[in-house]
Write a protein that holds these residues in place. Sequence first.
Motif, PDB file in Angstrom:
ATOM      1  N   GLU A  13       0.705  -1.188   0.092  1.00 23.42           N
ATOM      2  CA  GLU A  13       0.036  -0.006   0.014  1.00 23.42           C
ATOM      3  C   GLU A  13       0.997   1.275   0.144  1.00 23.42           C
ATOM      4  O   GLU A  13       0.503   2.092  -0.736  1.00 23.42           O
ATOM      5  CB  GLU A  13      -1.040   0.194   1.292  1.00 23.42           C
ATOM      6  N   ALA A  14       1.914   1.181   0.805  1.00 15.50           N
ATOM      7  CA  ALA A  14       2.729   2.547   0.819  1.00 15.50           C
ATOM      8  C   ALA A  14       3.582   2.660  -0.616  1.00 15.50           C
ATOM      9  O   ALA A  14       3.573   3.901  -0.921  1.00 15.50           O
ATOM     10  CB  ALA A  14       4.062   1.975   1.995  1.00 15.50           C
ATOM     11  N   ARG A  15       3.870   1.644  -1.170  1.00 18.82           N
ATOM     12  CA  ARG A  15       4.495   1.760  -2.421  1.00 18.82           C
ATOM     13  C   ARG A  15       3.674   2.233  -3.469  1.00 18.82           C
ATOM     14  O   ARG A  15       3.889   3.142  -4.283  1.00 18.82           O
ATOM     15  CB  ARG A  15       5.094   0.323  -2.913  1.00 18.82           C
ATOM     16  N   ILE A  78      10.417  14.659 -14.670  1.00 21.45           N
ATOM     17  CA  ILE A  78      11.410  13.329 -14.909  1.00 21.45           C
ATOM     18  C   ILE A  78      10.223  12.443 -15.145  1.00 21.45           C
ATOM     19  O   ILE A  78       9.551  11.873 -14.171  1.00 21.45           O
ATOM     20  CB  ILE A  78      12.063  13.356 -13.642  1.00 21.45           C
ATOM     21  N   PRO A  79      10.375  11.513 -16.236  1.00 20.20           N
ATOM     22  CA  PRO A  79       9.490  10.452 -16.637  1.00 20.20           C
ATOM     23  C   PRO A  79       9.560   9.484 -15.309  1.00 20.20           C
ATOM     24  O   PRO A  79      10.352   9.202 -14.676  1.00 20.20           O
ATOM     25  CB  PRO A  79      10.240   9.978 -17.825  1.00 20.20           C
ATOM     26  N   VAL A  80       8.225   9.185 -14.850  1.00 19.32           N
ATOM     27  CA  VAL A  80       8.227   8.084 -14.080  1.00 19.32           C
ATOM     28  C   VAL A  80       8.147   6.961 -14.469  1.00 19.32           C
ATOM     29  O   VAL A  80       7.596   6.608 -15.149  1.00 19.32           O
ATOM     30  CB  VAL A  80       6.791   8.389 -13.263  1.00 19.32           C
ATOM     31  N   GLU A  81       9.098   6.108 -13.610  1.00 20.01           N
ATOM     32  CA  GLU A  81       9.198   4.610 -13.933  1.00 20.01           C
ATOM     33  C   GLU A  81      10.084   3.978 -12.939  1.00 20.01           C
ATOM     34  O   GLU A  81      10.698   4.499 -12.091  1.00 20.01           O
ATOM     35  CB  GLU A  81      10.272   4.490 -15.386  1.00 20.01           C
ATOM     36  N   VAL A  82       9.621   2.717 -12.744  1.00 21.59           N
ATOM     37  CA  VAL A  82      10.416   1.841 -12.001  1.00 21.59           C
ATOM     38  C   VAL A  82      11.375   0.921 -12.902  1.00 21.59           C
ATOM     39  O   VAL A  82      11.099   0.477 -13.629  1.00 21.59           O
ATOM     40  CB  VAL A  82       9.641   0.850 -11.128  1.00 21.59           C
ATOM     41  N   LYS A  83      12.875   1.284 -12.444  1.00 16.88           N
ATOM     42  CA  LYS A  83      13.729   0.354 -13.252  1.00 16.88           C
ATOM     43  C   LYS A  83      14.905   0.046 -11.988  1.00 16.88           C
ATOM     44  O   LYS A  83      15.472   0.868 -11.345  1.00 16.88           O
ATOM     45  CB  LYS A  83      14.558   0.853 -14.398  1.00 16.88           C
ATOM     46  N   ASP A  84      15.332  -1.429 -12.048  1.00 16.40           N
ATOM     47  CA  ASP A  84      16.493  -1.896 -11.058  1.00 16.40           C
ATOM     48  C   ASP A  84      15.961  -1.584  -9.697  1.00 16.40           C
ATOM     49  O   ASP A  84      16.950  -1.327  -8.988  1.00 16.40           O
ATOM     50  CB  ASP A  84      17.835  -1.074 -11.490  1.00 16.40           C
ATOM     51  N   GLY A  85      14.705  -1.677  -9.350  1.00 12.39           N
ATOM     52  CA  GLY A  85      14.459  -1.200  -7.936  1.00 12.39           C
ATOM     53  C   GLY A  85      14.337  -0.087  -7.502  1.00 12.39           C
ATOM     54  O   GLY A  85      14.397   0.234  -6.408  1.00 12.39           O
ATOM     55  N   LEU A 327      14.734   7.061  -6.148  1.00 13.70           N
ATOM     56  CA  LEU A 327      14.789   6.495  -4.679  1.00 13.70           C
ATOM     57  C   LEU A 327      14.686   4.949  -4.856  1.00 13.70           C
ATOM     58  O   LEU A 327      13.595   4.616  -5.550  1.00 13.70           O
ATOM     59  CB  LEU A 327      13.502   6.895  -4.087  1.00 13.70           C
ATOM     60  N   PRO A 328      15.604   4.544  -4.131  1.00 15.36           N
ATOM     61  CA  PRO A 328      15.631   2.907  -4.167  1.00 15.36           C
ATOM     62  C   PRO A 328      14.574   2.355  -3.423  1.00 15.36           C
ATOM     63  O   PRO A 328      14.271   2.779  -2.213  1.00 15.36           O
ATOM     64  CB  PRO A 328      16.925   2.453  -3.489  1.00 15.36           C
ATOM     65  N   LEU A 329      13.347   1.654  -4.085  1.00 10.18           N
ATOM     66  CA  LEU A 329      12.231   1.080  -2.973  1.00 10.18           C
ATOM     67  C   LEU A 329      12.414   0.394  -1.961  1.00 10.18           C
ATOM     68  O   LEU A 329      11.628   0.536  -0.913  1.00 10.18           O
ATOM     69  CB  LEU A 329      11.441   0.423  -4.152  1.00 10.18           C
ATOM     70  N   GLY A 330      13.653  -0.380  -1.832  1.00 14.14           N
ATOM     71  CA  GLY A 330      13.947  -1.077  -0.824  1.00 14.14           C
ATOM     72  C   GLY A 330      14.356  -0.364   0.360  1.00 14.14           C
ATOM     73  O   GLY A 330      13.908  -0.431   1.657  1.00 14.14           O
ATOM     74  N   GLU A 331      14.833   1.026   0.277  1.00 15.83           N
ATOM     75  CA  GLU A 331      15.204   1.858   1.288  1.00 15.83           C
ATOM     76  C   GLU A 331      13.714   2.543   1.606  1.00 15.83           C
ATOM     77  O   GLU A 331      13.717   2.829   2.872  1.00 15.83           O
ATOM     78  CB  GLU A 331      16.107   3.029   0.708  1.00 15.83           C
TER      79      GLU A 331
END
Length: 349
Positions: A13-15, A78-85, A327-331
């Motif tokens: 949910e946070a992500r 900045i184009p929004v995308e998730v790449k390499d976590g 932003l690293p999603l794990g962090e």
Amino acid sequence: MSTNTHRKRIADEARELLVDLVSTPSPSGDEAAAAARLVEFFEAHDREVFVDEVGNVRAPADDSVLLTSHIDTVPGNIPVEVKDGELWGRGSVDATGPLAAMAAAAVETGVSFAGVVEEETTSAGARFLCEDRDAPGAVVNGEPSGWEGITLGYRGFLDGTYVATSESGHSSRPDMNAIEEAMDWWRTVESAFEADEWRPIFEQVTTKPVGFDGGLGADGLSVEATMEVQFRIPPALSADELRELADSKLVEGTVHWEKPIPPVMESPRTEVARAFRVAIRNVGGSPRLLRKTGTSDMNLYADAWDCPMVTYGPGDSDLDHAPDEHLPLGEFDTSVEVLIDVAERLTEE
């Protein structure tokens, strides 16, 4: 529901909230769409929530601690995308990452939350919050510190506008005109606060001209000069002392000063700082105590409210306002765990 399943639901949910907010442009003064998404998030968790008269999102609850961060970002696409976590996009670090983490921690623990507007410009949201409500038991302000970092200090901020006018005349004349007077005043001010390489920047005054306009006046009979200037103020110096020194260097012209933001330096021994050190260690981190050379809304909260506070949030502050903000999603996930732990500790005391 098992503990692991519950934690995964919170993280998911946070992500989702984080990606939605980063995907919603929210430059200062245009935060309404992002504010609406925050309201939707709190309503979905049966929390009282409202948007106040300046645009802040307020979710009052257990006031043992107030989790607060800013909704606005600086401009920039900045184009929004998730790449390499990693999540790329404007605001992912400053400060939508901290904002989303705090919203998730607030609904999980039942503590108060405020998403404030215009931190990047006028701090109108934080100023109104200070006037409109009493001090909470503690404040956690959201800005990127890295998930292991705890920010305890910020320099203050003072800005002003220097204005001078002189009679026009032929450029061959030796008399100083308003433009030269402005330049001379600024050189004198800079020399008064010359950098000392042996002292940390946090403990020094930083001077910066940020705008200049000068030339022949509209009447053709005068030369005019206007200079916008900014100062960062260390905790050892007050805004009044700095202003008096700068004014004492005037020969011609005047300076119109704006309302200052005082510096802040919190103790590392407060219950809030202790709770963060424990929470960070509990997830395998090594807590770092930080002092920032910039200024944040925490400066205003510390000036208005007599309660302990720190600033915390995921992300590398070197990426603030940068074209490669990410932003690293794990962090981010770990920061949510830390904030939940801290909020639970502070509500138990």
